[in-house]
Each structure stands twice: as C-alpha cells, then as structure tokens.
Design a protein around this motif. Structure first.
Motif, short mmCIF file in Angstrom:
data_model
loop_
_atom_site.label_atom_id
_atom_site.label_comp_id
_atom_site.label_asym_id
_atom_site.label_seq_id
_atom_site.Cartn_x
_atom_site.Cartn_y
_atom_site.Cartn_z
N GLU A 110 0.83 -1.21 0.00
CA GLU A 110 0.00 0.00 0.00
C GLU A 110 0.87 1.26 0.00
N ALA A 159 2.16 1.72 -3.51
CA ALA A 159 1.10 2.14 -4.42
C ALA A 159 0.70 3.60 -4.18
N GLU A 160 0.60 3.99 -2.92
CA GLU A 160 0.24 5.37 -2.60
C GLU A 160 1.34 6.33 -3.05
N GLU A 208 -8.34 -1.31 -5.34
CA GLU A 208 -8.33 -0.11 -4.49
C GLU A 208 -7.08 0.74 -4.63
N HIS A 209 -6.00 0.18 -5.16
CA HIS A 209 -4.73 0.92 -5.20
C HIS A 209 -4.12 1.02 -6.60
#
Length: 299
Positions: A83, A86-87, A120-121
């Motif tokens: 995450e 990805a962010e 979601e990412h």
C-alpha cells in the motif's frame, strides 16, 4: 499511471524493473545480512525512497515500474507495505507505475490481497522472486494467486536466473537458484494462457530456455534488467533484433544498476534502429496498456 497523450509522447523510455529497497520509516526490503551481501555483489549504492525515485525518472523523462519483494515466509523478514508503494506511485502518477509483491505461501489470502490491491490501489502487476521467496513457480500453491492476477488482467513478473541476493553468504543464505529456472514458468504459461508474464533479466545460466519460452508462449515477455547490455549473450541480442523484437523490454534493476549506465551501454549494442524504440518504450507501453496502444496487447 496518469498521462496525457502529449506527456506520454514525451517519455523517452519505460523502465519495467525498479526496486523500492527502503520504506518511509527506514525499513529495508531485505534482512541486514542479505542486504549486505547484495551490496557487496552489486557494489554499494544509494537506497532512494519513492519521492527520490520519482524525481530521478522525471528528470530523465522516463517512467518506471516499481515494486518490492514479499518473502516473509522464507526469510522471516517483514516486507515493505504494498500500500505504501502504491500510494507513493499515485502521488507521482506521471512517472511511476505500481507493482506489488505477495508471497505465494499466503495462498488464497494472498489472492484476496492481490484483488484488493488492484481494485483499491491501482496496482498493475506483481513481482515474484522464486529463489528468495522459496517456491517453484509451477507449485500449485501459487495457482490461486496466478488465477486472480490473470482474471484482473495484471502482469506477473518473475525473477529468472542467478541472483546476487545471498551471494557469498554461507549456503547462499538458504536461497536456491533452481527455483528461478524459466522452464518452471513455462508451466505457468501453459496453465494460465492469458496471464501476461515477464521473465526478468538475462537468465544466466538458462538464457536459451528463456528465449525458448518467450518464443513459444504468446503471453511471455523478457526484460533486460540486472545486467549491463555489454554483457548480454549474443543469442539474446539476436532474438531481440528478430523473433522477440515486440516482446523484449527495457529494465534497469535500479538502484543496483542505474538507467544512465544501462542506456549508455545499450547505445553501443548492435540493435536495429527500428527495434530500439520498441525495446525502450513501445513494447512496455503496449503490455501495460499505456498511451495510444492501450488495450492492444496481443497477449
């Protein structure tokens, strides 16, 4: 990745193989023992964070696929968060393309994680390092994960060939080279015929096997990361110029090998002028669904 057509046109290359080696809080992707051996093998190098990586590629008008390796089962070392990567890529969507890594030993839980990361990412693919993760690519244990990746239209990128990780450590740090034989990925390409696959690196000592798999299986590509082009075996150069001219991809292995060094050596390689832009940008753009070729990947 978020690019206008003009911004995409300005990109000079797409590097499909760049490592995030350190998290925002300083946690390394490898244990201290393996990281030390890797630096001795590749030479000491900086370990840039995602913001630094974005600045590096933006300055050079390149895009890059970035990822870490989740090998918690085999090494006991906690991974860098998918995450977080990805962010970070989302914050630099003009130059960075997020891949993730999910340890195949996580079974169906790993498959659920992969689905969430894509949904979601915006993750576009998944990195596997069979030797470090301690699994054979054709082990049915990994099949629920492959099934999910194939269904989502994402990419599976497999390390192939020898690895510098564990080199010089007694017993290679427990890392078994046999798991990175590209012939094991041939089984995956058979069992998941629509799974988009990249065989990473010139696959020493199995270069001919990698060429055979990529020639035979429509979904299989080869990236050229991890070696300076001046050391490429002649059969790899020959196939890149001919049978595999639409399936060979630029990759550096940054930060172990910089794009600057790789491209300088590549410029001296006997690659046909019409093939060079395919390797540097066009093949990766098609595979990743970027730019004007979006959705046209023949695999």
């Amino acid at each position: 990745m978020d690019l206008s057509s003009d911004a995409f046109a300005e990109l000079v290359a797409i590097d499909v193989h760049a490592h995030v080696e350190v998290s925002k809080d300083g946690h390394g992707s490898l244990s201290p023992a393996l990281a030390g051996a890797s630096e001795k093998y590749f030479g000491s190098h900086e370990r840039p964070g995602i913001d630094q990586m974005a600045a590096y590629y933006r300055e050079r008008k390149m895009a890059a696929v970035v990822f870490t390796v989740d090998a918690e089962h085999a090494t006991g070392h906690p991974r860098i968060s998918n995450e977080e990567i990805a962010e970070g890529c989302a914050a630099h969507a003009d130059v960075l393309i997020p891949f993730a890594s999910v340890d195949p030993h996580k079974g169906r839980a790993g498959a659920r994680e992969a689905r969430r990361l894509v949904a979601e990412h915006g993750v576009r693919g998944f990195k596997f390092h069979p030797s470090v993760q301690g699994f054979a690519p054709n082990d049915p244990m990994a099949y629920p994960l492959y099934e999910t990746i194939e269904e989502l239209g994402a990419i599976a990128l497999f390390h192939t060939g020898q690895t510098g990780i564990g080199a010089g450590v007694p017993g290679g740090g427990g890392i078994r080279l046999k798991y990175s034989d590209p012939m094991l990925v041939d089984d995956v390409a058979v069992d998941f015929p629509h799974l988009k696959i990249i065989l990473a690196h010139p696959s020493f000592p199995w270069q001919d096997e990698a060429l055979a798999v990529a020639t035979h299986k429509p979904s299989v590509h080869i990236d050229l990361s991890g070696w300076s082009p001046k050391y490429f075996p002649p059969q790899l150069v020959r196939y890149a110029n001919t049978l595999l001219k639409e399936k060979v991809l630029f990759g550096s292995d940054y930060p172990m090998i910089t794009p600057d060094r790789w491209l300088a050596d590549f410029s001296k390689l006997d690659i046909k002028p019409e093939v060079r832009p395919r390797i540097l940008k066009e093949n990766a753009a098609r595979l990743l669904g970027l730019g004007s070729d979006e959705g046209k990947d023949p695999a």
